[in-house]
Design an enzyme around this catalytic site. Structure first.
Site, PDB file in Angstrom:
ATOM      1  N   GLU A 156      10.683  -4.656  -7.029  1.00  0.00           N
ATOM      2  CA  GLU A 156      11.865  -4.216  -6.299  1.00  0.00           C
ATOM      3  C   GLU A 156      13.041  -5.102  -6.713  1.00  0.00           C
ATOM      4  OE1 GLU A 156      11.507  -3.912  -2.069  1.00  0.00           O
ATOM      5  OE2 GLU A 156       9.839  -2.498  -2.186  1.00  0.00           O
ATOM      6  N   HIS A 158      18.430  -2.459  -1.951  1.00  0.00           N
ATOM      7  CA  HIS A 158      17.200  -2.783  -2.664  1.00  0.00           C
ATOM      8  C   HIS A 158      16.584  -1.505  -3.175  1.00  0.00           C
ATOM      9  CE1 HIS A 158      15.198  -1.924   1.187  1.00  0.00           C
ATOM     10  NE2 HIS A 158      14.024  -1.973   0.591  1.00  0.00           N
ATOM     11  N   HIS A 160      13.094   0.814  -4.405  1.00  0.00           N
ATOM     12  CA  HIS A 160      11.671   1.082  -4.169  1.00  0.00           C
ATOM     13  C   HIS A 160      11.108   1.821  -5.369  1.00  0.00           C
ATOM     14  CE1 HIS A 160      11.669   1.265   0.564  1.00  0.00           C
ATOM     15  NE2 HIS A 160      11.866   0.042   0.101  1.00  0.00           N
ATOM     16  N   ASP A 202      11.051  -3.424   6.117  1.00  0.00           N
ATOM     17  CA  ASP A 202      12.499  -3.156   6.046  1.00  0.00           C
ATOM     18  C   ASP A 202      13.055  -2.936   7.452  1.00  0.00           C
ATOM     19  OD1 ASP A 202      12.462  -3.243   3.288  1.00  0.00           O
ATOM     20  OD2 ASP A 202      12.354  -1.066   3.045  1.00  0.00           O
TER      21      ASP A 202
HETATM   22 ZN    ZN Z   1      12.106  -1.596   1.180  1.00  0.00          ZN
END
Ligand code: ZN
Length: 129
Positions: A24, A78, A80, A90
């Site tokens: 990530e 961010h 994924h 999260d």
């Molecule tokens: Zn995440």
């Protein structure tokens, strides 16, 4: 509620996400009101495919830099390598840091944004020229 980015910033973030694979990626979104002015790529200290974290001293530096530019940290980005939906981790951090959370899915190649109010709410992603 919405977050507004330029097409160039959208390109910058998707490139950051792809170049960080398989992990990530993450970045702070500096701006004013709903408008992102500057992207500050950060190091994912987890070096993980399912999570990210940013070292506390790097967080402080980012906030100092924003202040010196008279900007605010208006969002956290961010990526994924999965669906662009917040994970349970999260969601916990969104509650602690209720700015806009922008997530890019490298598998679906799309952005979605969320914010924590009394619950997790989706935020519109506006792309300007
Ligand atoms: Zn995440």
């Amino acid at each position: 509620m919405e977050i507004s980015l330029t097409a160039g910033q959208i390109g910058e973030l998707s490139t950051l996400a792809k170049s960080s694979l398989p992990n990530e990626s993450c970045a702070f979104l500096l701006g004013k009101n709903d408008n992102v002015v500057e992207i500050l790529p950060m190091r994912n200290s987890d070096e993980s495919t399912v999570s990210f974290s940013i070292e506390p001293q790097e967080v402080l530096r980012a906030y100092d830099l924003a202040e010196s530019k008279k900007l605010h940290v208006i969002g956290i980005f961010h990526s994924h390598p999965a669906k662009p939906a917040p994970s349970s981790t999260d969601k916990r951090f969104m509650e602690i840091n209720p700015v806009v959370w922008l997530i890019y899915s490298t598998t679906e190649q799309r952005f979605r944004a969320y914010v924590y109010g009394s619950d997790i709410m989706e935020v519109a992603v506006k792309i300007t020229a």
